[in-house]
Design a protein around this motif. Structure first.
Motif, short mmCIF file in Angstrom:
data_model
loop_
_atom_site.label_atom_id
_atom_site.label_comp_id
_atom_site.label_asym_id
_atom_site.label_seq_id
_atom_site.Cartn_x
_atom_site.Cartn_y
_atom_site.Cartn_z
N ASN A 195 -10.92 30.59 11.03
CA ASN A 195 -11.84 29.46 11.12
C ASN A 195 -11.27 28.35 12.00
O ASN A 195 -11.98 27.76 12.82
CB ASN A 195 -12.15 28.90 9.72
N ILE A 196 -9.98 28.06 11.80
CA ILE A 196 -9.32 27.02 12.60
C ILE A 196 -9.27 27.43 14.07
O ILE A 196 -9.50 26.60 14.96
CB ILE A 196 -7.91 26.74 12.07
N SER A 197 -9.01 28.71 14.31
CA SER A 197 -8.96 29.20 15.69
C SER A 197 -10.33 29.07 16.36
O SER A 197 -10.43 28.65 17.52
CB SER A 197 -8.51 30.65 15.72
N ILE A 198 -11.39 29.43 15.62
CA ILE A 198 -12.74 29.34 16.18
C ILE A 198 -13.12 27.88 16.45
O ILE A 198 -13.71 27.56 17.48
CB ILE A 198 -13.77 30.01 15.24
N LEU A 199 -12.78 26.99 15.50
CA LEU A 199 -13.07 25.57 15.69
C LEU A 199 -12.32 25.01 16.90
O LEU A 199 -12.88 24.27 17.71
CB LEU A 199 -12.69 24.77 14.43
N SER A 200 -11.05 25.40 17.03
CA SER A 200 -10.25 24.93 18.17
C SER A 200 -10.82 25.47 19.48
O SER A 200 -10.92 24.73 20.47
CB SER A 200 -8.79 25.38 18.01
N PHE A 201 -11.21 26.75 19.48
CA PHE A 201 -11.79 27.35 20.68
C PHE A 201 -13.10 26.65 21.05
O PHE A 201 -13.35 26.35 22.23
CB PHE A 201 -12.05 28.84 20.45
N SER A 202 -13.93 26.38 20.02
CA SER A 202 -15.20 25.69 20.26
C SER A 202 -14.98 24.29 20.82
O SER A 202 -15.67 23.86 21.75
CB SER A 202 -16.01 25.61 18.95
N THR A 203 -14.00 23.58 20.25
CA THR A 203 -13.69 22.22 20.72
C THR A 203 -13.17 22.23 22.14
O THR A 203 -13.56 21.40 22.97
CB THR A 203 -12.66 21.56 19.79
#
Length: 312
Positions: A195-203
């Motif tokens: 989840n953190i990786s996806i949020l970071s990628f999205s940001t």
């Protein structure tokens, strides 16, 4: 849809900004004042741009959309914050939390895209003034704004899906004043690394994807301004984009800091969140009205007409 959990989870408890009633009373007055200033400033910008024919240009079309987004972004978080400052029990329903997460990302993501579009508009106006009217046609301006809404909407849906799939156990207390996805991660009892990786990628995708065009636009703009031989021309060219540059620094600086650093509950986390979701929407109309000569003239023109009307 509801968050997955081992017990029936219906609401979250928000810690808020303080547990001291006296400090809460002061903060209530402060944030209520900030919200009212935000409403008045951005509504004034929308009204002036709408009624003044001198401001019916691409730059001000984008600026009116920015004012609308600032109204929305502030209204997503500040009214709930003000309400909680007067409440003994600070809670938010699961549905309300998901809604807040969605609209924070929708408005903030949209603003990031719009600031990038506005940088391209300034590039076209300063570096290609003779072709500006052809390049920034009304149809293109509308398409760029619609594209901003589309990209931000897709990103917001993806972010909400991350929140829906979080697995909670007993934890209900959000150690924050609002529902933001980074604040929900510490409550999860499952593995949140993906989840953190996806949020970071999205940001990074949305943040850098919009910041890089701004950066390269300003490289060309500054190069063009420096090539102007007379100081008056340099000053006039720079004044047309200085307001936008300040807005970019305020928004991207605090937003990227909030979503690219691990949630720690520190004062810096709190400050960065308040900066982009509360303070920046209040400052933007002030920046554009004080730094932009055409807006100042339009505001004075409107105020003069209203004062003349009331005299009669």
């Amino acid at each position: 849809m509801a968050l997955r959990n081992h017990s029936t989870l219906t609401e979250f408890i928000l810690v808020g900004l303080s547990d001291d009633p006296h400090i809460e009373a002061l903060l209530f007055v402060l944030f209520l004042g900030i919200y009212l200033l935000t409403l008045m400033g951005n509504l004034m910008m929308l009204l002036v741009i709408r009624v003044d024919s001198h401001l019916h240009k691409p730059m001000y079309f984008f600026l009116s959309n920015l004012s609308f987004l600032d109204l929305c972004l502030s209204s997503v978080t500040v009214p709930k914050l003000v309400e909680d400052l007067l409440s003994e029990k600070k809670t938010i329903s699961v549905e309300g939390c998901l809604t807040q997460v969605f609209f924070v990302f929708l408005t903030a993501g949209n603003e990031a895209c719009l600031l990038s579009v506005m940088a391209y508009d300034r590039y076209a106006a300063i570096c290609h003034p003779l072709l500006y009217g052809q390049v920034m046609s009304n149809q293109l301006c509308v398409k760029l704004v619609l594209a901003s809404w589309g990209l931000a909407s897709l990103n917001s849906v993806a972010i909400v899906l991350l929140a829906i799939n979080l697995d909670f156990c007993e934890a209900q207390t959000i150690h924050y004043y609002t529902c933001e996805l980074p604040s929900l991660f510490p409550l999860s009892c499952s593995d949140i690394s993906i989840n953190i990786s996806i949020l970071s990628f999205s940001t990074i995708l949305l943040g850098l994807g919009n910041f890089l065009p701004i950066f390269f636009s300003y490289i060309r703009i500054i190069s063009n301004i420096l090539s102007i031989s007379y100081k008056t021309g340099r000053r006039k060219s720079f004044s047309t984009c200085s307001s936008h540059l300040i807005a970019v620094i305020l928004f991207f600086g605090s937003g990227m800091l909030r979503y690219l650093t691990p949630p720690s509950g520190s004062f810096l986390d709190l400050l960065s969140s308040l900066q982009y979701s509360v303070i920046t929407p209040m400052l933007n109309p002030l920046i554009y009205s004080l730094k932009n000569k055409e807006v100042k003239i339009a505001v004075k023109r409107r105020l003069g007409k209203y004062l003349q009307y009331f005299r009669w």
